[in-house]
Write an enzyme that holds these catalytic residues in place. Structure first.
Site, PDB file in Angstrom:
ATOM      1  N   HIS A  14      30.441  12.318  -7.246  1.00  3.92           N
ATOM      2  CA  HIS A  14      29.046  12.235  -7.708  1.00  3.92           C
ATOM      3  C   HIS A  14      29.187  13.502  -8.581  1.00  3.92           C
ATOM      4  CE1 HIS A  14      24.729  12.622  -8.063  1.00  3.92           C
ATOM      5  NE2 HIS A  14      24.670  11.186  -8.013  1.00  3.92           N
ATOM      6  N   ASP A  16      26.510  15.691  -9.338  1.00  2.34           N
ATOM      7  CA  ASP A  16      25.603  16.900  -8.673  1.00  2.34           C
ATOM      8  C   ASP A  16      26.616  17.507  -7.751  1.00  2.34           C
ATOM      9  OD1 ASP A  16      23.258  16.162  -9.945  1.00  2.34           O
ATOM     10  OD2 ASP A  16      22.522  14.899  -8.624  1.00  2.34           O
ATOM     11  N   LYS A  17      27.400  16.449  -6.800  1.00  5.01           N
ATOM     12  CA  LYS A  17      28.182  16.846  -5.821  1.00  5.01           C
ATOM     13  C   LYS A  17      29.437  17.566  -6.367  1.00  5.01           C
ATOM     14  CE  LYS A  17      26.290  16.916  -2.447  1.00  5.01           C
ATOM     15  NZ  LYS A  17      26.105  18.235  -1.687  1.00  5.01           N
ATOM     16  N   GLU A  42      25.165  28.527 -10.081  1.00  3.17           N
ATOM     17  CA  GLU A  42      24.764  27.517 -10.161  1.00  3.17           C
ATOM     18  C   GLU A  42      25.818  26.837 -11.175  1.00  3.17           C
ATOM     19  OE1 GLU A  42      22.397  26.463  -8.751  1.00  3.17           O
ATOM     20  OE2 GLU A  42      21.300  28.525  -8.261  1.00  3.17           O
ATOM     21  N   GLU A  55      24.178  34.942 -10.860  1.00  2.00           N
ATOM     22  CA  GLU A  55      24.269  36.271 -10.328  1.00  2.00           C
ATOM     23  C   GLU A  55      25.099  36.473  -9.356  1.00  2.00           C
ATOM     24  OE1 GLU A  55      20.946  34.694 -12.001  1.00  2.00           O
ATOM     25  OE2 GLU A  55      20.966  34.704  -9.912  1.00  2.00           O
ATOM     26  N   LYS A 166      27.918   5.910  -4.339  1.00  2.00           N
ATOM     27  CA  LYS A 166      26.804   6.133  -3.583  1.00  2.00           C
ATOM     28  C   LYS A 166      26.621   5.174  -2.579  1.00  2.00           C
ATOM     29  CE  LYS A 166      22.895   7.565  -5.644  1.00  2.00           C
ATOM     30  NZ  LYS A 166      21.869   7.690  -6.471  1.00  2.00           N
ATOM     31  N   PHE A 243      30.659  -0.811 -13.186  1.00  5.32           N
ATOM     32  CA  PHE A 243      30.445   0.709 -13.093  1.00  5.32           C
ATOM     33  C   PHE A 243      31.812   1.490 -13.377  1.00  5.32           C
ATOM     34  CE2 PHE A 243      29.006   4.087  -9.505  1.00  5.32           C
ATOM     35  CZ  PHE A 243      29.043   4.939 -10.596  1.00  5.32           C
ATOM     36  N   ASP A 251      26.296  10.535 -15.881  1.00  2.00           N
ATOM     37  CA  ASP A 251      25.137  11.406 -15.746  1.00  2.00           C
ATOM     38  C   ASP A 251      25.670  12.912 -15.601  1.00  2.00           C
ATOM     39  OD1 ASP A 251      22.799   9.655 -15.124  1.00  2.00           O
ATOM     40  OD2 ASP A 251      24.334   8.760 -13.750  1.00  2.00           O
ATOM     41  N   ALA A 252      24.747  13.714 -16.148  1.00  4.09           N
ATOM     42  CA  ALA A 252      24.836  15.122 -15.849  1.00  4.09           C
ATOM     43  C   ALA A 252      24.809  15.683 -14.493  1.00  4.09           C
ATOM     44  CB  ALA A 252      23.829  15.951 -16.744  1.00  4.09           C
ATOM     45  N   ARG A 257      20.962  19.408  -6.319  1.00  2.36           N
ATOM     46  CA  ARG A 257      20.164  18.293  -6.567  1.00  2.36           C
ATOM     47  C   ARG A 257      20.340  17.290  -5.440  1.00  2.36           C
ATOM     48  NH1 ARG A 257      19.428  16.336 -12.706  1.00  2.36           N
ATOM     49  NH2 ARG A 257      21.762  15.708 -12.253  1.00  2.36           N
ATOM     50  N   LYS A 258      20.869  17.479  -4.677  1.00  7.25           N
ATOM     51  CA  LYS A 258      21.106  16.460  -3.316  1.00  7.25           C
ATOM     52  C   LYS A 258      20.733  17.037  -2.116  1.00  7.25           C
ATOM     53  CE  LYS A 258      22.091  12.709  -5.650  1.00  7.25           C
ATOM     54  NZ  LYS A 258      21.335  13.442  -6.640  1.00  7.25           N
ATOM     55  N   LYS A 278      25.209  29.657  -2.876  1.00  6.17           N
ATOM     56  CA  LYS A 278      24.422  31.017  -2.228  1.00  6.17           C
ATOM     57  C   LYS A 278      25.298  31.518  -1.142  1.00  6.17           C
ATOM     58  CE  LYS A 278      20.130  28.652  -3.580  1.00  6.17           C
ATOM     59  NZ  LYS A 278      18.818  28.362  -3.073  1.00  6.17           N
ATOM     60  N   LYS A 282      20.999  34.811   1.472  1.00  6.44           N
ATOM     61  CA  LYS A 282      19.728  33.779   1.152  1.00  6.44           C
ATOM     62  C   LYS A 282      19.352  32.897   2.273  1.00  6.44           C
ATOM     63  CE  LYS A 282      21.595  35.159  -3.201  1.00  6.44           C
ATOM     64  NZ  LYS A 282      22.632  36.334  -3.093  1.00  6.44           N
ATOM     65  N   ASP A 284      17.735  30.574   2.551  1.00  7.35           N
ATOM     66  CA  ASP A 284      17.743  29.061   2.043  1.00  7.35           C
ATOM     67  C   ASP A 284      18.758  28.634   2.807  1.00  7.35           C
ATOM     68  OD1 ASP A 284      15.209  28.856   0.687  1.00  7.35           O
ATOM     69  OD2 ASP A 284      16.575  28.855  -1.409  1.00  7.35           O
TER      70      ASP A 284
END
Length: 422
Positions: A14, A16-17, A42, A55, A166, A243, A251-252, A257-258, A278, A282, A284
């Site tokens: 995918h 995003d992955k 990123e 960074e 998916k 598909f 898709d970009a 995003r997941k 990260k 971090k 997060d």
């Protein structure tokens, strides 16, 4: 009154992955040669193009373009007809040095006083409805796509699969919050073009998913979960039809995003921070792992059957601003949530430095987290190999690392002893 709960997953192919995996592969490369590296990378992927930004503060050099290409090829984007492949795509790097303003809030002359790399709240969750203490709908969604990827790489029983996919699973629960049956399974998988008509193509894909994929997934499960599969499940297989165009050409994709797929599929809660790319300064990332570690060990110790753990931080401050426990009324032996919270503060020190040390997070262990969920995975020691160019020469590095240390059940006895249950 019975209710239904749904979770989804996405495959390693995918968009995003792909971005998550590139970001974490770059992070691993930095940590392998300089464990003190500060990294926030990123990734954007689109038709024929990868853009890297973020960074870094490190004493080592990483060929980020080559790392990105190697990751894309490993995932399976190796053919030009995908309009995105590791050997021919463009890779643009806009990575620069970490802000000194941020760094001064994290690094300290005394390592133990290291501040949090950002503010925010992080959550950990666990439930006893599966052997890995994960929500069942998400666990099944991940399993479907992991097995689909195995079928794709075997290229025997199903020979037309492409990397993008998916899944989604809906579970019916009874009044006691116990899974009763699977009501709906959705699978959308990218595929090669078919010579046959679209209707025949769709019938073939649906038949293969039901007859080949689902039985292989079902066979991995304990008997009580196999019984949730019945003939009344509603299947939606490639419900939009063809598909063929997928991946970054369809898709970009962007790092981070997941985050619901990465964690608990919508169960529990999420603080909003993404993980991939990260380093563990971090919170997060590192505090979310620590919170999962606490939650899983709590449920495994039979203190409760379900629990949510929240921790929060201020940027540059080492000590958490709060720790919160919600056992959803499932705590046993007269134990209260406030007592569990007091136990957590005593047994699980939660400054960023203490989390890094307890979970061994300054190791290159992150590439494996970037697809099929960061939680609920099998902790295991593996040997990993890394390579870099140093003064014109190739330097090879091998090391043994523990993957998914936050999934270890190594605090169960300590928790039970604390509450006098041993």
């Amino acid at each position: 009154m019975p209710y239904y709960f749904t979770s989804e997953s996405v495959s390693e192919g995918h968009p995003d992955k792909i971005s998550d995996q590139i970001s974490d592969a770059i992070l691993d490369q930095f940590l392998a040669f300089d464990p003190s590296s500060k990294v926030a990378v990123e990734t954007l992927v689109t038709t024929g193009q990868v853009v890297l930004a973020g960074e870094v503060k490190s004493k080592t050099y990483v060929d980020v373009q080559q790392v990105a290409r190697d990751t894309i090829n490993r995932i399976g984007y190796t053919r030009s007809e995908y309009m995105f492949d590791g050997n021919s795509c463009g890779v643009l790097s806009a990575i620069h040095e970490q802000s000194s303003d941020i760094n001064q809030g994290v690094d300290r002359s005394v390592a133990e006083e290291q501040g949090a790399g950002d503010q925010g709240m992080m959550f950990g969750y666990a439930t006893n409805e599966t052997e890995n203490y994960m929500p069942l709908a998400l666990d099944l969604s991940h399993r479907i796509l992991k097995e689909l990827a195995v079928l794709r790489r075997e290229n025997k029983d199903i020979t037309y699969l492409r990397p993008d996919a998916k899944s989604q699973v809906t579970i019916e629960y009874n009044d006691d919050n116990t899974p009763v049956r699977i009501t709906t399974i959705v699978v959308s998988t990218q595929h090669d073009p078919f010579d046959a008509k679209e209707e025949v193509m769709q019938q073939k894909i649906a038949a293969d998913i039901k007859a080949i994929l689902i039985p292989r997934v079902k066979a991995q499960l304990p008997a009580e979960l196999q019984n949730l599969f019945d003939d009344d499940i509603t299947y939606h297989i490639n419900p939009t039809g063809k598909f063929v165009i997928g991946g970054p050409h369809g898709d970009a994709g962007l790092t981070g995003r997941k985050i619901i797929v990465d964690t608990y599929g919508g169960k529990g809660a999420h603080g909003g921070g993404a993980f991939s790319g990260k380093d563990p300064s971090k919170v997060d990332r590192s505090a979310a792992y620590a919170a999962r570690h606490i939650a899983k060990n709590l449920v495994a110790s039979e203190i409760c059957t379900e629990v949510l753990v929240q921790v929060s931080y201020a940027i540059g401050v080492a000590k958490p601003t709060s720790i919160y426990i919600n056992s959803y009324g499932t705590a046993k032996n007269g134990i209260t949530d406030s007592q569990i919270s007091a136990m957590v503060e005593e047994l699980f020190p939660m400054t960023p430095y203490q989390i890094e040390q307890r979970l061994q997070l300054r190791k290159p262990i992150y590439s494996e987290t970037a697809a099929y969920g960061h939680m609920g995975r099998n902790p295991q020691i593996v040997r990993k190999s890394f390579q870099r160019f140093n003064n014109g020469e190739v330097e090879n590095l091998e090391m043994d690392v523990l993957l998914f240390p936050w999934e270890e059940l190594n605090y169960v006895d300590k928790i039970r002893t604390y509450f006098g249950l041993n």
